[in-house]
Design an enzyme around this catalytic site. Structure first.
Site, PDB file in Angstrom:
ATOM      1  N   CYS A   1       6.654  -2.515   6.384  1.00  0.00           N
ATOM      2  CA  CYS A   1       4.952  -2.963   6.054  1.00  0.00           C
ATOM      3  C   CYS A   1       4.685  -2.188   5.110  1.00  0.00           C
ATOM      4  O   CYS A   1       5.235  -1.299   4.645  1.00  0.00           O
ATOM      5  CB  CYS A   1       4.319  -3.027   7.335  1.00  0.00           C
TER       6      CYS A   1
ATOM      7  N   HIS B   1       5.209   2.551  11.316  1.00  0.00           N
ATOM      8  CA  HIS B   1       4.012   2.927  12.131  1.00  0.00           C
ATOM      9  C   HIS B   1       4.303   4.484  12.391  1.00  0.00           C
ATOM     10  O   HIS B   1       3.147   5.011  12.919  1.00  0.00           O
ATOM     11  CB  HIS B   1       4.073   2.201  13.246  1.00  0.00           C
TER      12      HIS B   1
ATOM     13  N   SER C   1       0.716  -1.225  -0.072  1.00  0.00           N
ATOM     14  CA  SER C   1      -0.092  -0.050   0.056  1.00  0.00           C
ATOM     15  C   SER C   1       1.078   0.997   0.008  1.00  0.00           C
ATOM     16  O   SER C   1       1.910   1.243   0.541  1.00  0.00           O
ATOM     17  CB  SER C   1      -0.939   0.142   1.482  1.00  0.00           C
TER      18      SER C   1
ATOM     19  N   TRP D   1      -8.317 -12.107  10.553  1.00  0.00           N
ATOM     20  CA  TRP D   1      -8.961 -10.763  10.761  1.00  0.00           C
ATOM     21  C   TRP D   1     -10.331 -10.305  10.328  1.00  0.00           C
ATOM     22  O   TRP D   1     -10.685  -9.263   9.993  1.00  0.00           O
ATOM     23  CB  TRP D   1      -8.049  -9.847   9.975  1.00  0.00           C
TER      24      TRP D   1
HETATM   25  N1  LIG Z   1      -7.594  -5.714   9.029  1.00  0.00           N
HETATM   26  C1  LIG Z   1      -6.396  -5.183   9.234  1.00  0.00           C
HETATM   27  N2  LIG Z   1      -5.783  -5.662  10.417  1.00  0.00           N
HETATM   28  C2  LIG Z   1      -4.449  -5.287  10.601  1.00  0.00           C
HETATM   29  C3  LIG Z   1      -3.759  -4.404   9.666  1.00  0.00           C
HETATM   30  C4  LIG Z   1      -4.581  -4.170   8.468  1.00  0.00           C
HETATM   31  O1  LIG Z   1      -4.080  -3.542   7.558  1.00  0.00           O
HETATM   32  N3  LIG Z   1      -5.898  -4.901   8.339  1.00  0.00           N
HETATM   33  N4  LIG Z   1      -2.713  -4.071   9.764  1.00  0.00           N
HETATM   34  C5  LIG Z   1      -1.561  -4.071  11.105  1.00  0.00           C
HETATM   35  C6  LIG Z   1      -1.706  -3.058  11.689  1.00  0.00           C
HETATM   36  N5  LIG Z   1      -3.094  -2.383  12.004  1.00  0.00           N
HETATM   37  C7  LIG Z   1      -3.660  -1.624  11.165  1.00  0.00           C
HETATM   38  C8  LIG Z   1      -5.264  -1.371  11.125  1.00  0.00           C
HETATM   39  C9  LIG Z   1      -5.644  -0.359  10.516  1.00  0.00           C
HETATM   40  C10 LIG Z   1      -5.137   0.485   9.799  1.00  0.00           C
HETATM   41  C11 LIG Z   1      -6.010   1.453   9.076  1.00  0.00           C
HETATM   42  O2  LIG Z   1      -5.310   2.422   8.443  1.00  0.00           O
HETATM   43  N6  LIG Z   1      -7.186   1.832   9.379  1.00  0.00           N
HETATM   44  C12 LIG Z   1      -7.916   2.927   8.913  1.00  0.00           C
HETATM   45  C13 LIG Z   1      -9.185   2.541   8.493  1.00  0.00           C
HETATM   46  C14 LIG Z   1      -9.309   1.390   7.077  1.00  0.00           C
HETATM   47  C15 LIG Z   1     -10.453   1.469   6.266  1.00  0.00           C
HETATM   48  O3  LIG Z   1     -11.276   0.682   6.503  1.00  0.00           O
HETATM   49  N7  LIG Z   1     -10.862   2.696   5.922  1.00  0.00           N
HETATM   50  C16 LIG Z   1     -11.932   2.798   5.038  1.00  0.00           C
HETATM   51  C17 LIG Z   1     -12.751   3.892   5.677  1.00  0.00           C
HETATM   52  C18 LIG Z   1     -12.288   5.041   5.752  1.00  0.00           C
HETATM   53  C19 LIG Z   1     -13.187   5.984   6.612  1.00  0.00           C
HETATM   54  O4  LIG Z   1     -12.963   6.330   7.895  1.00  0.00           O
HETATM   55  N8  LIG Z   1     -14.071   6.580   5.989  1.00  0.00           N
HETATM   56  C20 LIG Z   1     -14.970   7.816   6.472  1.00  0.00           C
HETATM   57  C21 LIG Z   1     -15.049   8.784   5.432  1.00  0.00           C
HETATM   58  C22 LIG Z   1     -14.037   9.282   4.417  1.00  0.00           C
HETATM   59  C23 LIG Z   1     -13.290  10.485   5.271  1.00  0.00           C
HETATM   60  O5  LIG Z   1     -14.055  11.342   5.248  1.00  0.00           O
HETATM   61  O6  LIG Z   1     -12.273  10.083   5.533  1.00  0.00           O
HETATM   62  C24 LIG Z   1     -16.078   7.336   7.219  1.00  0.00           C
HETATM   63  O7  LIG Z   1     -16.448   6.341   7.139  1.00  0.00           O
HETATM   64  O8  LIG Z   1     -16.508   8.057   7.961  1.00  0.00           O
HETATM   65  C25 LIG Z   1     -11.805   3.359   3.745  1.00  0.00           C
HETATM   66  O9  LIG Z   1     -10.655   3.832   3.378  1.00  0.00           O
HETATM   67  O10 LIG Z   1     -12.627   3.291   2.578  1.00  0.00           O
HETATM   68  C26 LIG Z   1      -8.160   3.853  10.042  1.00  0.00           C
HETATM   69  O11 LIG Z   1      -8.091   3.532  11.185  1.00  0.00           O
HETATM   70  O12 LIG Z   1      -8.251   4.945   9.661  1.00  0.00           O
HETATM   71  C27 LIG Z   1      -3.818   0.471   9.513  1.00  0.00           C
HETATM   72  C28 LIG Z   1      -3.062  -0.567  10.163  1.00  0.00           C
HETATM   73  C29 LIG Z   1      -2.233  -5.427  11.809  1.00  0.00           C
HETATM   74  N9  LIG Z   1      -3.682  -5.830  11.665  1.00  0.00           N
HETATM   75  C1  MET Z   2      -0.456  -5.364   7.529  1.00  0.00           C
HETATM   76  S1  MET Z   2       0.311  -6.233   6.376  1.00  0.00           S
HETATM   77  C2  MET Z   2       0.079  -5.012   5.093  1.00  0.00           C
HETATM   78  C3  MET Z   2       0.322  -5.570   3.803  1.00  0.00           C
HETATM   79  C4  MET Z   2      -0.460  -4.957   2.723  1.00  0.00           C
HETATM   80  N1  MET Z   2      -0.002  -5.397   1.351  1.00  0.00           N
HETATM   81  C5  MET Z   2      -0.111  -3.310   2.613  1.00  0.00           C
HETATM   82  O1  MET Z   2       0.995  -3.048   2.301  1.00  0.00           O
HETATM   83  O2  MET Z   2      -0.833  -2.685   3.227  1.00  0.00           O
HETATM   84 ZN   LIG Z   3       2.458  -5.719   6.977  1.00  0.00          ZN
END
Ligand SMILES: Nc1nc2c(c(=O)[nH]1)N[C@@H](CNc1ccc(C(=O)N[C@@H](CCC(=O)N[C@@H](CCC(=O)N[C@@H](CCC(=O)O)C(=O)O)C(=O)O)C(=O)O)cc1)CN2
Ligand code: MET
Ligand SMILES: [Zn+2]
Length: 776
Positions: free
Chosen positions: A744, A712, A450, A578
Site C-alpha cells: 500500500c 503498516h 504516497s 470513506w
Molecule cells: N480515509 C482513509 N481511510 C483509510 C485509509 C486512508 O488512507 N484514508 N487507508 C487505510 C488504512 N487507514 C489509514 C488511516 C489513516 C492514516 C493516516 O495516516 N492518518 C493520519 C491523518 C491524516 C490526515 O488527515 N492528516 C492531516 C492532518 C494532520 C494533523 O494531524 N495535523 C495536525 C497539525 C500538524 C502537526 O503538527 O502535525 C493537527 O491537525 O493537529 C494532514 O496531513 O493535513 C494520522 O492518523 O495521523 C493512514 C492509514 C484504510 N482506510
Molecule cells: C489505502 S490505499 C492508499 C492508496 C494511496 N494512493 C496511497 O498510496 O496512499
Molecule cells: Zn492501499
C-alpha cells in the site's frame, strides 16, 4: 422505565489525545506510566460524559490502546510464540502484535524482530481489527488482572457502574485464522476457549458487574454450519452458570439476524439481545417473535455508523413498537453499534455553516439523542416536546434545502450511455499500445502513491490552512517535495514513478474538499487502526467537480521525470465509503456522481501528459454487503460500473491501474476482473501466496502486482524475504504479468525505513529481471 444504552464510545478523546499519547510513547517521548495514566484519564472522561448525558447503561472495556480484538488476543493468551519469546512488557508485547517491533540489541536486551499480526476490516467499516491467529493444539489462559475487570473496577471507583463489553467467543474465533502452516479450524477451539470466558465472567461478577455486553456480530453473517452450531453449546454453558456470572446482553450489529433466527431459541436464557434497527428495521418483528418470555430487547435506533441527526419521530415509533410488544422493562434504547465509527463531538466544529451543522450528530450528541428517545418512550412524547419539535424542524430543513439538489448533476446522470463504461479496445490491444509508449522492463517496480507524510509536510499544510503562509508559498513547498521524491525514485531505480501525494491530507478528504456537494470538518476524527485516524468528509448534496483536482501536481511531477509518472486518484466507491454518505438517496446514485467527476479528472490528466493513472479502490471490498445474495450482486454491479465509468474516457495507450489493500478477493474475484483495469496492485504480503491461485483458476489475463512487503509496520523486509515472496508469486502468475510493489502507500512510514525497504525491493525485482532475461 425504558433504559438508554451506548454500545461503545470513541476512544481517541476530543483532541485525538490517545493518538498523541501512543505515538509519543512509541517515539520514546512518553513513559509507560504516563501512557497508562492518559488511557485512564480518557476512560474516566468518557464514562462521566455519558453519565452526565443521562445514559443508563454505560460501556466499559470498549477502550483500547490499539484495538479491542487485540485486547482479547492478549486477554486469552492467544499469542504466537514469536512474540512471547522476547519477554516484553505486556503493553509492548501488545503493540508488537499490533504494529510489529524491530529493535537492535542493547546491553540489557536482545534484538527484536517481529512483524505484526494481520489486520483486517471490521465487518463493512473502515475500522481495522487485529486478526486472532491460532495454532494447532492452541491453548488459552486468562491473563492475570484481566483488563475488563480492571476497567470495571476503575469506573466503579469513580462511582459509575458500567456494563463491560466483551467480544463473544463465537465471533472471536470466527474472525480468527490458523497461523501460516497450521491446519486448525479456529471454531473447533471453542471448547478450549469457553473455560476462559467462564473464569472471566465469574471475576466480573465478583467485581460487581450485573450485566455484560457480549458482542456476537458474526450472527449477521452467512455462517458456515459449524460456526452457527457453536452458539448453542456456548450460551447454554454460560447461562447455565446462573448467578455465578453477570447477565448477558448479546449484541449484534451491522446487519439483521433473521437468517440466523433459528439460533435464538438456544439463546433464550441469555438476558437480552441487541439488534441494529437503523440498518435493518424490518427485523424487529421477527426478533420480537423469537425472544424468550422474559428476554430483553435492546433496539439500536441511533446510528453508530453515520453522523446524521436521528429522526426522532421514526426512532420513537420503532421503539414504541418494541415497547407495545414487550413492555417498558424489557426494552432498551441503544446506539445501533458502538459509536467508535463516529467523531467525538460536533461542538469542536467551529467552521461548519449553521445550516448543515444542524443536520449532524456526533458521538456526544448521540448520547443525548438516546436519553431523549428513552424519555419519550418512558414518559410519553409530550415530556420531550421541545426536543421533538426542534428535531422535526431540522429534519425538514434538510429535506427541503437547496444544497442537496443540483439539477445539472441529475441532467448529466440521465445522459450516461453504455459506451461510457467501455475502454476503446480489449486488453491485448491496449497493453501493446501501452508497452510501446511506456517501454517498461519485466517485473516493473512501482509504489502505490504516497511517500512519507513527514512532520514538516503536516506543519506546512497546517500553516497554510491557518493562513500563516500564502497559497504560493505552500505550492512552492509542495513542488519541492515532489522534486525530492522524484529524485529519490530515480536513485532507487524504480520504473514507474509517483508524485508522492504530499499535497494530500488524506486520499478521500482531499477529494471531498475539492468537490461540490461535500462538507468537511476540522476535528471530526475517527479511528481507522491503532493510532491512525481519518476525518471522513460528509456528502450532503449532489456531487460535481468545479475544477481539476490533481492535474497541477501530477503534470508538474511528469514534467521533471525521466520515467513514466503515475497519476493518482481515489475511485468513486472509496470516495463514497470513506465519506459519511447521504442517507436520503441511494449510494449508487452518489457513486455515479463521483464517477462522473473522476472521469473528467482522468481525461484531464491524460491531456496533461500523464499516461499511467491509478484509481484506487481499497474500499470496494469493504462495501460488499455482508451477506451473499441479491443485495451483493446489485452492489457489485453498480460499484463496478462506477469504476468503469470513471476510467473509460482514455485512449488505449493510457494505462489504468487500480489498487486494493486487502487480500480477501476470492469471494468477489469476478468483480475485480470486471473492472478491466490494466494493472492491479493488491495487498498480499501478510497472506499466503496461495490466495493468488484464483488468478490462475480464472485465467486472469491482465497485470498484477501483489504487495511484496507490509507497509503498516516500520519493520524493514530483507531482499531475501522479498525474493522469496516473488518466487512464491511466480508459482501462480507469469513473469510477464507480475509487477513488484509494496502492499500500500507509504505515507505512514518514515523515510529511513522506506528507502531501505525500497532498495531491497528494487534489488529483488532486478534479480528476477536478470534471471528471466537470461532464460530467454
Ligand atoms: N480515509 C482513509 N481511510 C483509510 C485509509 C486512508 O488512507 N484514508 N487507508 C487505510 C488504512 N487507514 C489509514 C488511516 C489513516 C492514516 C493516516 O495516516 N492518518 C493520519 C491523518 C491524516 C490526515 O488527515 N492528516 C492531516 C492532518 C494532520 C494533523 O494531524 N495535523 C495536525 C497539525 C500538524 C502537526 O503538527 O502535525 C493537527 O491537525 O493537529 C494532514 O496531513 O493535513 C494520522 O492518523 O495521523 C493512514 C492509514 C484504510 N482506510
Ligand atoms: C489505502 S490505499 C492508499 C492508496 C494511496 N494512493 C496511497 O498510496 O496512499
Ligand atoms: Zn492501499
Amino acid at each position: 422505565m425504558v433504559q438508554s444504552s451506548v454500545l461503545g464510545f470513541p476512544r481517541m478523546g476530543v483532541n485525538r489525545d490517545l493518538k498523541k499519547a501512543t505515538e509519543a510513547y512509541w517515539g520514546g517521548k512518553l513513559s509507560q506510566a504516563e501512557l497508562l495514566a492518559e488511557g485512564k484519564r480518557l476512560r474516566l472522561e468518557h464514562w462521566k460524559l455519558q453519565k452526565d448525558a443521562g445514559i443508563d447503561i454505560i460501556p466499559s472495556n470498549d477502550f483500547s490502546f490499539y484495538d479491542h480484538v487485540l485486547d482479547h488476543i492478549q486477554l486469552f493468551s492467544c499469542i504466537p510464540d514469536k512474540y512471547t519469546k522476547y519477554n516484553l512488557d505486556p503493553i509492548d508485547e501488545f503493540f508488537a502484535m499490533g504494529r510489529g517491533l524491530q529493535k537492535p540489541q542493547t546491553d540489557k536486551d536482545s534484538a527484536v524482530d517481529v512483524p505484526s499480526l494481520e489486520m483486517v476490516k471490521w465487518f463493512d467499516s473502515n475500522y481495522h481489527y487485529v486478526k486472532p491467529t491460532v495454532q494447532d493444539g492452541q491453548k488459552f489462559k486468562l491473563k492475570s488482572d484481566p483488563k475488563p475487570v480492571v476497567e470495571f473496577l476503575e469506573a466503579k471507583e469513580a462511582g459509575i457502574i458500567t456494563r463491560p463489553v466483551l467480544v463473544g467467543p463465537v465471533t472471536f474465533l470466527a474472525l480468527g485464522k490458523a497461523d501460516r502452516g497450521q491446519k486448525v479450524d479456529p471454531i473447533s477451539l471453542v471448547e478450549e476457549l469457553l473455560p476462559v470466558y467462564e473464569e472471566l465472567l465469574t471475576k466480573l461478577k465478583e467485581a460487581g458487574a450485573e450485566t455484560v455486553q457480549i458482542d456476537e456480530p458474526s450472527l449477521v453473517l452467512d455462517l458456515p454450519p459449524r460456526v452457527k452450531k457453536a452458539f448453542k453449546p456456548v450460551y447454554e454453558k454460560l447461562t447455565g452458570l446462573g448467578d455465578k456470572i453477570p447477565k448477558l446482553v448479546l449484541a449484534t450489529y451491522f446487519g439483521d439476524i433473521v437468517h440466523n433466527i433459528d439460533v435464538l431459541p438456544a439463546l433464550s436464557d441469555v438476558y437480552g439481545i441487541h439488534i441494529d434497527i437503523v440498518r435493518n428495521p424490518e427485523q424487529l418483528e421477527t426478533v420480537i417473535g423469537a425472544l424468550g418470555p422474559k428476554q430483553l430487547l435492546s433496539v439500536g435506533v441511533v446510528d453508530g455508523r453515520n453522523i446524521w441527526k436521528t429522526n426522532f419521530r421514526t426512532a420513537v415509533e420503532k421503539a414504541e413498537k418494541a415497547v407495545q410488544a414487550l413492555g417498558k422493562d424489557r426494552v432498551i434504547i441503544a446506539s445501533s453499534s458502538s459509536l467508535l465509527h463516529t467523531p467525538h463531538t460536533l461542538e469542536s466544529e467551529k467552521k461548519l455553516e449553521d445550516e448543515v451543522k444542524d443536520w449532524f450528530s456526533f458521538a456526544v450528541q448521540k448520547t443525548h439523542e438516546l436519553t431523549t428517545i428513552a424519555k419519550a418512550v418512558t414518559d410519553g412524547r409530550f415530556s420531550v416536546r421541545d426536543q421533538l419539535e426542534a428535531n422535526s424542524k431540522s429534519i425538514h430543513a434538510r429535506w427541503i434545502s437547496a444544497r442537496t439538489n443540483d439539477p445539472k448533476v441529475k441532467d448529466r446522470q440521465s445522459k450516461i450511455t453504455p459506451v461510457m463504461f467501455e475502454r476503446k479496445s480489449p486488453f491485448p490491444i491496449r497493453i501493446a499500445a501501452q508497452q510501446k509508449l511506456l517501454n517498461l522492463p519485466l517485473f516493473p517496480t512501482t509504489t502505490i502513491g504516497s511517500f512519507p507524510q513527514t512532520k514538516e509536510i503536516r506543519i506546512q499544510r497546517n500553516r497554510f490552512t491557518k493562513g500563516e503562509i500564502t497559497a504560493e508559498e505552500y505550492e512552492k513547498f509542495i513542488e519541492k517535495e515532489i522534486q525530492d521524491v522524484v529524485k529519490i525514485q530515480e536513485e532507487l531505480g524504480l520504473d514507474v514513478y509517483v508524485h508522492g501525494e504530499p499535497e494530500r491530507n488524506d486520499m478521500v478528504q482531499y477529494f471531498g474538499e475539492r468537490l461540490t456537494g461535500y462538507v468537511f470538518t476540522t476535528h471530526a476524527w475517527v479511528q481507522s487502526y491503532g493510532s491512525r485516524c481519518v476525518r471522513p468528509p460528509i456528502i450532503v448534496g449532489d456531487i460535481s467537480r468545479p475544477a481539476p483536482m490533481t492535474v497541477k501536481e501530477s503534470k508538474y511531477a511528469a514534467s521533471i521525470s525521466n520515467k513514466p509518472m503515475k497519476g493518482m486518484l481515489t475511485g468513486p466507491i472509496t470516495c463514497l465509503r470513506w465519506s459519511y454518505p447521504r442517507d436520503d438517496i441511494h449510494q449508487s446514485v452518489q457513486a455515479e456522481q463521483l464517477a462522473l467527476a473522476l472521469r473528467d479528472e482522468v481525461v484531464d490528466l491524460e491531456a496533461a501528459g500523464v499516461y499511467v493513472i491509478q484509481v484506487d479502490e481499497p474500499a470496494l471490498r469493504e462495501g460488499l454487503p455482508l451477506r451473499k445474495g441479491l443485495e451483493r450482486e446489485n452492489y457489485l454491479s453498480w460499484a463496478v460500473k462506477s469504476f468503469r465509468l470513471s476510467v473509460s474516457g482514455v485512449q488505449d495507450s493510457t494505462q489504468i491501474h487500480s489498487h486494493f489493500c486487502y487480500s480477501e478477493f476470492q469471494d468477489f474475484f469476478s468483480a475485480i476482473a470486471a473492472l478491466d483495469a490494466d494493472v492491479l496492485s493488491i495487498e498480499n504480503s501478510k497472506s499466503d501466496a496461495k490466495l493468488l491461485k484464483v488468478f490462475v483458476d480464472e485465467a486472469y489475463p491482465r497485470h498484477i502486482g501483489p504487495g511484496v512487503y507490509d507497509i503498516h509496520s516500520p519493520r524493514i523486509p530483507s531482499e531475501e524475504e522479498i525474493k522469496d515472496r516473488i518466487q512464491e508469486m511466480l508459482e501462480y502468475l507469469s513473469p510477464e504479468q507480475l509487477w513488484v510493489d509494496p502492499d500500500c502507500g507509504l505515507k505512514t512510514r518514515q523515510w529511513k525505513e522506506t528507502k531501505t525497504s525500497l532498495i531491497n525491493m528494487v534489488n529483488a525485482a532486478k534479480f528476477y529481471r536478470e534471471k528471466y532475461a537470461k532464460a530467454n
